[in-house]
Scaffold this motif. Structure first.
Motif, mmCIF file in Angstrom:
data_model
loop_
_atom_site.group_PDB
_atom_site.id
_atom_site.type_symbol
_atom_site.label_atom_id
_atom_site.label_comp_id
_atom_site.label_asym_id
_atom_site.label_seq_id
_atom_site.Cartn_x
_atom_site.Cartn_y
_atom_site.Cartn_z
ATOM 1 N N PHE A 190 1.039 -1.280 -0.208
ATOM 2 C CA PHE A 190 0.003 0.324 0.119
ATOM 3 C C PHE A 190 0.987 1.247 -0.162
ATOM 4 C CE2 PHE A 190 0.811 -1.069 4.204
ATOM 5 C CZ PHE A 190 0.734 -0.188 5.330
ATOM 6 N N ALA A 191 0.088 2.142 -0.215
ATOM 7 C CA ALA A 191 1.193 3.659 -0.162
ATOM 8 C C ALA A 191 0.838 4.241 0.657
ATOM 9 C CB ALA A 191 0.279 4.743 -1.501
ATOM 10 N N LEU A 192 2.732 4.756 1.058
ATOM 11 C CA LEU A 192 2.514 5.862 2.066
ATOM 12 C C LEU A 192 3.022 7.395 1.560
ATOM 13 C CD1 LEU A 192 5.890 2.799 3.608
ATOM 14 C CD2 LEU A 192 3.677 3.773 4.993
ATOM 15 N N TRP A 193 3.076 6.941 0.589
ATOM 16 C CA TRP A 193 3.392 8.746 0.318
ATOM 17 C C TRP A 193 3.121 8.565 -1.828
ATOM 18 C CZ3 TRP A 193 3.748 13.149 2.451
ATOM 19 C CH2 TRP A 193 3.520 13.953 1.657
ATOM 20 N N LYS A 194 2.165 9.384 -1.937
ATOM 21 C CA LYS A 194 1.555 9.085 -3.553
ATOM 22 C C LYS A 194 2.086 11.302 -4.224
ATOM 23 C CE LYS A 194 -1.408 7.972 -5.727
ATOM 24 N NZ LYS A 194 -1.720 5.647 -6.395
ATOM 25 N N PHE A 195 3.206 10.737 -5.004
ATOM 26 C CA PHE A 195 3.429 11.513 -5.577
ATOM 27 C C PHE A 195 1.445 12.558 -6.423
ATOM 28 C CE2 PHE A 195 6.894 8.940 -6.292
ATOM 29 C CZ PHE A 195 7.676 9.262 -5.363
ATOM 30 N N SER A 196 2.324 13.906 -6.605
ATOM 31 C CA SER A 196 0.914 14.466 -7.028
ATOM 32 C C SER A 196 1.060 14.299 -8.786
ATOM 33 C CB SER A 196 1.674 15.924 -6.795
ATOM 34 O OG SER A 196 1.538 16.271 -5.959
ATOM 35 N N THR A 197 2.373 13.764 -9.542
ATOM 36 C CA THR A 197 2.045 13.985 -10.634
ATOM 37 C C THR A 197 1.029 12.475 -11.417
ATOM 38 O OG1 THR A 197 3.967 12.458 -10.145
ATOM 39 C CG2 THR A 197 3.858 14.666 -11.610
ATOM 40 N N SER A 198 0.909 11.627 -10.322
ATOM 41 C CA SER A 198 0.470 10.681 -10.240
ATOM 42 C C SER A 198 -1.488 10.949 -10.619
ATOM 43 C CB SER A 198 0.084 9.288 -9.380
ATOM 44 O OG SER A 198 -0.805 10.214 -7.768
ATOM 45 N N GLY A 199 -2.318 12.120 -9.968
ATOM 46 C CA GLY A 199 -3.427 12.594 -10.260
ATOM 47 C C GLY A 199 -3.989 13.885 -10.853
ATOM 48 N N GLY A 200 -2.789 14.130 -12.165
ATOM 49 C CA GLY A 200 -2.857 15.581 -11.876
ATOM 50 C C GLY A 200 -3.176 16.536 -10.970
ATOM 51 N N LYS A 201 -3.843 18.082 -11.825
ATOM 52 C CA LYS A 201 -3.632 19.054 -10.886
ATOM 53 C C LYS A 201 -3.862 18.674 -9.186
ATOM 54 C CE LYS A 201 -1.136 23.294 -9.733
ATOM 55 N NZ LYS A 201 -0.899 22.573 -8.758
ATOM 56 N N ARG A 202 -3.447 19.169 -8.411
ATOM 57 C CA ARG A 202 -3.402 18.792 -6.581
ATOM 58 C C ARG A 202 -3.601 20.523 -6.400
ATOM 59 N NH1 ARG A 202 -4.245 14.258 -3.673
ATOM 60 N NH2 ARG A 202 -3.863 15.407 -1.974
ATOM 61 N N GLN A 203 -5.016 21.136 -5.128
ATOM 62 C CA GLN A 203 -4.344 21.709 -4.291
ATOM 63 C C GLN A 203 -3.811 21.358 -3.057
ATOM 64 O OE1 GLN A 203 -8.060 24.033 -3.388
ATOM 65 N NE2 GLN A 203 -9.085 22.867 -4.418
ATOM 66 N N GLN A 204 -3.805 20.057 -2.204
ATOM 67 C CA GLN A 204 -3.068 20.002 -0.962
ATOM 68 C C GLN A 204 -1.420 19.232 -1.294
ATOM 69 O OE1 GLN A 204 -6.196 19.798 2.148
ATOM 70 N NE2 GLN A 204 -6.508 17.473 0.944
ATOM 71 N N GLU A 205 -0.901 19.342 -1.600
ATOM 72 C CA GLU A 205 0.754 18.609 -1.402
ATOM 73 C C GLU A 205 2.176 19.496 -0.644
ATOM 74 O OE1 GLU A 205 0.534 18.859 -6.534
ATOM 75 O OE2 GLU A 205 1.720 21.367 -6.078
ATOM 76 N N TRP A 206 2.718 18.742 -0.757
ATOM 77 C CA TRP A 206 4.066 19.068 0.395
ATOM 78 C C TRP A 206 5.044 17.926 -0.120
ATOM 79 C CZ3 TRP A 206 -0.718 17.476 1.706
ATOM 80 C CH2 TRP A 206 -1.662 17.718 2.393
ATOM 81 N N ASP A 207 5.966 18.969 -0.115
ATOM 82 C CA ASP A 207 7.419 18.482 -0.151
ATOM 83 C C ASP A 207 7.859 17.093 0.674
ATOM 84 O OD1 ASP A 207 9.541 18.987 -2.340
ATOM 85 O OD2 ASP A 207 10.267 20.659 -0.883
ATOM 86 N N SER A 208 8.563 16.848 -0.211
ATOM 87 C CA SER A 208 9.187 15.487 0.476
ATOM 88 C C SER A 208 10.579 14.623 0.404
ATOM 89 C CB SER A 208 7.552 14.346 0.162
ATOM 90 O OG SER A 208 8.458 13.070 -0.524
#
Ligand code: AMP
Ligand code: ZN
Length: 466
Positions: A190-208
């Motif tokens: 299961f996913a612990l961290w998902k990259f923003s690029t996987s689901g189109g433009k997001r409002q909620q995202e953070w650097d990691s």
């Protein structure tokens, strides 16, 4: 008196013994705030509330944490699909904060009405990103993660007892039909961290350290519970649907990261409240809200009473016939209690029976039966004193005085007509007026001074008014 709770881990009722004497760490999985909570969800919180109250009743000092999922819960359990909050924000043309605060506030209003006691803290997933990243780092250092093009995953094949809580048949799953795994190594990873690029433009995202993105849904519960309750604690709750994959994944990542086994001593799950036609779910659109019940003339506490008449582990179907019966019983109970005199004593015999019932894995239906038996027992005393104690667990406002309803003018007019008919000795007509008054929900009686007394007819049965 011993408190026994059904532990999903052992599939048995066990005597509750906290890790630290007299204190309880208690974590519950809370709402995903992308839409309104329905009455099925409210069953979850009435269960949570009764458990909390029972622990306090038994003298424990309880630290109670409930999470608010405002990021990372995807429309599919298999780590793909849209983020529920992002999707709602897009649909309603709002910011994600506007969405989550609106639905959280609406939820709070319902909780207040059902006499839910506030937890020590509501912990929001987006306010604990730092802690969630730290947890992934810990798992990475221990060699339990791997990276794909869309995120960082937990490798479940390294755990011998993965899925134990849900009695998950991992071998069977492996052999079973093919499911789309993407780049996952195992079906259960299961996913612990998902990259923003996987689901189109997001409002909620953070650097990691792995790339810009957002946490997987299961991560928040491990990160926040350990922050507030420590790396091992006493009780974790959720609805039965939370068991798999959510709770088994919480266990996998927490036991790996913290090295404590079992990570949580007692797991409790409430069963669902559904509709006769099937599942009550936000995604299917077939839901009933507390507001809908109120519009039909039921109160939140009548609904709480309805819930308490069945055991939290029993699958229950909501229907209006049973809700009517609960309404009637609740009103009758309150009426009976309002007639009792307070002799400033506490009825120990019935109170003990009541405690036995709630301490037997929160058997609220039996507890209500004890209360009824006591209220009907005319020869016994100390009832009000005992009810005061029982109310600490039931939370039904049984001793609160309700407002008397004003008699409507049309009813008063009918009463006058009936009085006139009686004066004229037209008994047939007088009876007709009495029936009409009854049909409208009021009851008229003859007082000794020759005048009429009018009361609200409280009891409805399934045929309408009796
Ligand atoms: P959600 O907002 O969908 O994350 O759900 C909040 C909580 O309600 C979760 O702990 C679910 O397990 C629980 N839940 C969802 N549907 C029901 C239902 N029909 N009856 C009882 N609990 C439910
Ligand atoms: Zn959770």
């Amino acid at each position: 008196m011993k408190l026994k709770l059904y532990n999903t881990l052992s599939r048995k009722k066990e005597e509750f013994k906290p890790i630290k004497k007299g204190e309880v760490g208690f974590y519950g999985c809370g709402p995903t705030v992308y839409w309104y909570q329905h009455i099925g969800n409210l069953r979850r919180y009435v269960f949570e509330d009764v458990l909390y109250r029972t622990l306090v009743y038994n003298g424990f000092k309880v630290k109670h944490i409930i999470n608010v999922t405002d990021v990372g819960h995807l429309t599919s359990d298999s780590d793909d699909g849209e983020d529920k909050v992002e999707k709602a924000a897009k649909k309603e043309g709002k910011t994600t904060e506007e969405i989550t605060s609106h639905y959280f506030d609406a939820f709070q209003e319902d909780l207040k009405k059902i006499n839910f006691i506030q937890p020590t803290k509501w912990t929001w997933a987006t306010k604990h990103i730092k802690e969630q990243i730290a947890l992934v780092k810990k798992l990475e250092e221990k060699g339990f993660t791997y990276k794909t093009s869309d995120g960082v995953y937990f490798d479940t094949s390294q755990l011998e007892d993965y899925g134990r809580l849900a009695l998950l048949d991992v071998a069977g799953l492996k052999a079973g039909k093919r499911i789309d795994m993407g780049e996952k190594k195992n079906k259960t990873d299961f996913a612990l961290w998902k990259f923003s690029t996987s689901g189109g433009k997001r409002q909620q995202e953070w650097d990691s350290p792995w790339g810009v993105g957002f946490p997987g849904w299961h991560l928040e519960c491990s990160a926040m519970s350990s922050k507030y309750l420590g790396e091992q604690f006493d009780i974790h709750t959720g609805g039965i649907d939370n068991m798999s994959p959510h709770h088994i994944n919480e266990i996998a990542q927490s036991e790996t990261a913290f090295g404590k086994k079992p990570w949580v001593k007692y797991w409790l799950h409430n069963n669902h409240l559904n509709l006769k036609e099937g599942k009550m779910s936000k995604s299917s659109g077939k839901i009933i809200r507390l507001k809908d019940l109120e519009e039909k003339g039921y109160t939140a506490l009548e609904f709480r009473y309805f819930l308490l008449t069945s055991h939290y582990r029993k699958r229950t179907a909501f229907d209006f016939k049973t809700m009517d019966a609960a309404k009637t019983a609740y009103e009758r109970l309150r009426n009976k209690i309002s007639e009792l005199k307070d002799d400033k004593k506490i009825n120990g015999k019935y109170l003990e029976e009541f405690e036995e019932a709630v301490n037997d894995d929160l058997n609220t239906s039996r507890a209500l039966q004890v209360l009824w038996k006591m209220v009907r027992d005319e020869k016994t005393g100390g009832q009000i004193g005992a009810i005061k104690k029982m109310e600490e667990v039931l939370g039904l406002d049984l001793l609160k005085k309700g407002k008397k309803e004003k008699i409507p003018k049309k009813i008063l007019d009918l009463v006058k007509e009936r009085e006139k008919a009686r004066k004229d000795k037209d008994w047939g007509k007088a009876d007709e007026f009495r029936e009409e008054i009854k049909k409208q929900g009021w009851i008229v009686g003859d007082l000794t001074n020759g005048k009429s007394g009018v009361e609200k007819l409280l009891f409805h049965n399934e045929l309408g008014i009796i």
